[in-house]
Design an enzyme around this catalytic site. Structure first.
Site, PDB file in Angstrom:
ATOM      1  CG  ASN A  16      99.380  66.437 -44.343  1.00  0.00           C
ATOM      2  OD1 ASN A  16     100.124  67.240 -44.886  1.00  0.00           O
ATOM      3  ND2 ASN A  16      99.316  66.287 -43.024  1.00  0.00           N
ATOM      4  CE  LYS A  93      97.008  49.106 -36.993  1.00  0.00           C
ATOM      5  NZ  LYS A  93      96.929  48.728 -35.569  1.00  0.00           N
ATOM      6  CB  ILE A  94     104.150  50.213 -37.025  1.00  0.00           C
ATOM      7  CG1 ILE A  94     104.452  51.211 -35.903  1.00  0.00           C
ATOM      8  CG2 ILE A  94     105.430  49.630 -37.621  1.00  0.00           C
ATOM      9  CD1 ILE A  94     105.391  52.340 -36.265  1.00  0.00           C
ATOM     10  CG  LEU A  95     103.310  50.931 -43.311  1.00  0.00           C
ATOM     11  CD1 LEU A  95     103.889  51.312 -44.664  1.00  0.00           C
ATOM     12  CD2 LEU A  95     101.807  50.725 -43.412  1.00  0.00           C
ATOM     13  CG  ASN A 109     105.318  58.950 -42.526  1.00  0.00           C
ATOM     14  OD1 ASN A 109     104.093  59.088 -42.422  1.00  0.00           O
ATOM     15  ND2 ASN A 109     106.122  59.107 -41.483  1.00  0.00           N
ATOM     16  CG  HIS A 111     107.400  62.599 -38.101  1.00  0.00           C
ATOM     17  ND1 HIS A 111     106.579  61.785 -37.333  1.00  0.00           N
ATOM     18  CD2 HIS A 111     108.184  63.265 -37.225  1.00  0.00           C
ATOM     19  CE1 HIS A 111     106.873  61.957 -36.060  1.00  0.00           C
ATOM     20  NE2 HIS A 111     107.837  62.851 -35.958  1.00  0.00           N
TER      21      HIS A 111
HETATM   22  C1  GAR Z   1      99.891  65.410 -39.451  1.00  0.00           C
HETATM   23  O1  GAR Z   1     100.425  66.440 -38.668  1.00  0.00           O
HETATM   24  C2  GAR Z   1     100.955  64.362 -39.745  1.00  0.00           C
HETATM   25  O2  GAR Z   1     102.226  64.904 -39.935  1.00  0.00           O
HETATM   26  C3  GAR Z   1     100.899  63.552 -38.482  1.00  0.00           C
HETATM   27  O3  GAR Z   1      99.522  63.428 -38.190  1.00  0.00           O
HETATM   28  C4  GAR Z   1      98.851  64.612 -38.654  1.00  0.00           C
HETATM   29  C5  GAR Z   1      97.684  64.199 -39.513  1.00  0.00           C
HETATM   30  O4  GAR Z   1      96.913  65.317 -39.891  1.00  0.00           O
HETATM   31  N1  GAR Z   1     101.542  62.294 -38.656  1.00  0.00           N
HETATM   32  C6  GAR Z   1     102.268  61.710 -37.709  1.00  0.00           C
HETATM   33  O5  GAR Z   1     102.400  62.167 -36.601  1.00  0.00           O
HETATM   34  C7  GAR Z   1     102.959  60.411 -38.138  1.00  0.00           C
HETATM   35  N2  GAR Z   1     103.932  60.018 -37.184  1.00  0.00           N
HETATM   36  P1  GAR Z   1      95.895  65.234 -41.111  1.00  0.00           P
HETATM   37  O6  GAR Z   1      95.035  63.969 -40.888  1.00  0.00           O
HETATM   38  O7  GAR Z   1      95.082  66.474 -40.997  1.00  0.00           O
HETATM   39  O8  GAR Z   1      96.665  65.163 -42.390  1.00  0.00           O
END
Ligand code: GAR
Length: 207
Positions: A16, A93-95, A109, A111
């Site tokens: 991302n 992690k939680i902020l 964020n 999700h």
């Molecule tokens: C992504 O799918 C993101 O949406 C998720 O972790 C992955 C990170 O991928 N985030 C969560 O689950 C937050 N609760 P990346 O490091 O390749 O961007």
């Protein structure tokens, strides 16, 4: 309009993060990533930052007494660089409340589900997709939202749906959802940098 200074927090691969870097490089986003911060030393996202000549900072949470102290160190790194917008791009992690207050309506964020389903504490990464499959949901997706004091509960900015197939595994579903994430996260960052997102209570409006 001057470029928005951005700080990105990661814990993993940083795909991302890469989507934001690519959209900045192509001139689509009027912003500049000043720093990428990871709580994991070997997160590939740190390498992606270095490759793009962006400051890459690893902060070990175990060096601090608690999450509040650890978050204060992150805030310091962001302030040092006058960061306006904080992006949680796979930051797991939680902020601290202090962090959320300091950057109210300035933390975004991503999700990997349609909030308010399959979100909150303990729903992250592959676990989210496995939970969707186990539940038998037919539709999932991705959500970009502002961060408030509660996990995955802040005002939603953009969501997009993805169909769940009968033969999906958590991995195949993750792959299709990630594709959507790489589309809607840069979209929201662009909107933010163009000052087009308005927040009123729990709701956001794109102007
Ligand atoms: C992504 O799918 C993101 O949406 C998720 O972790 C992955 C990170 O991928 N985030 C969560 O689950 C937050 N609760 P990346 O490091 O390749 O961007």
């Amino acid at each position: 309009m001057s470029q928005v200074k951005i700080g990105v927090l990661i814990s993993g691969s940083g795909s991302n993060l890469q989507s934001i870097i690519d959209n900045i490089n192509s001139g689509n986003i009027n912003g500049k990533i000043e720093v990428v911060i990871s709580n994991k030393q070997n997160a590939y996202g740190l390498e992606r930052a270095r490759i793009s000549n962006i400051d890459a900072v690893y902060i070990d949470s175990k060096q601090y007494n608690d999450n509040v102290e650890f978050n204060d160190v992150i805030i310091k790194e962001l302030k040092k660089r006058n960061v306006e917008l904080v992006i949680l791009a796979g930051y797991l992690k939680i902020l601290s409340n202090n962090f959320v207050k300091e950057y109210q309506n300035r933390i975004i964020n991503i999700h990997p589900s349609l909030i308010p389903s399959f979100c909150g504490m303990n729903y992250y990464g592959l676990k989210v997709h496995q939970a969707v499959i186990d539940y038998g949901a037919k539709i999932t997706g991705a959500t970009v939202h502002f961060v408030n004091e509660e996990a995955d509960a802040g005002p939603i900015i953009i969501q997009e749906a993805v169909k769940v197939k009968d033969n999906d595994t958590a991995e195949t579903l993750q792959k299709r959802v990630l594709k959507i994430e790489h589309k809607i996260l840069p979209e929201v960052v662009k909107l933010y940098c163009d000052k087009r997102i308005e927040v009123k209570g729990r709701k956001t409006y794109i102007r």
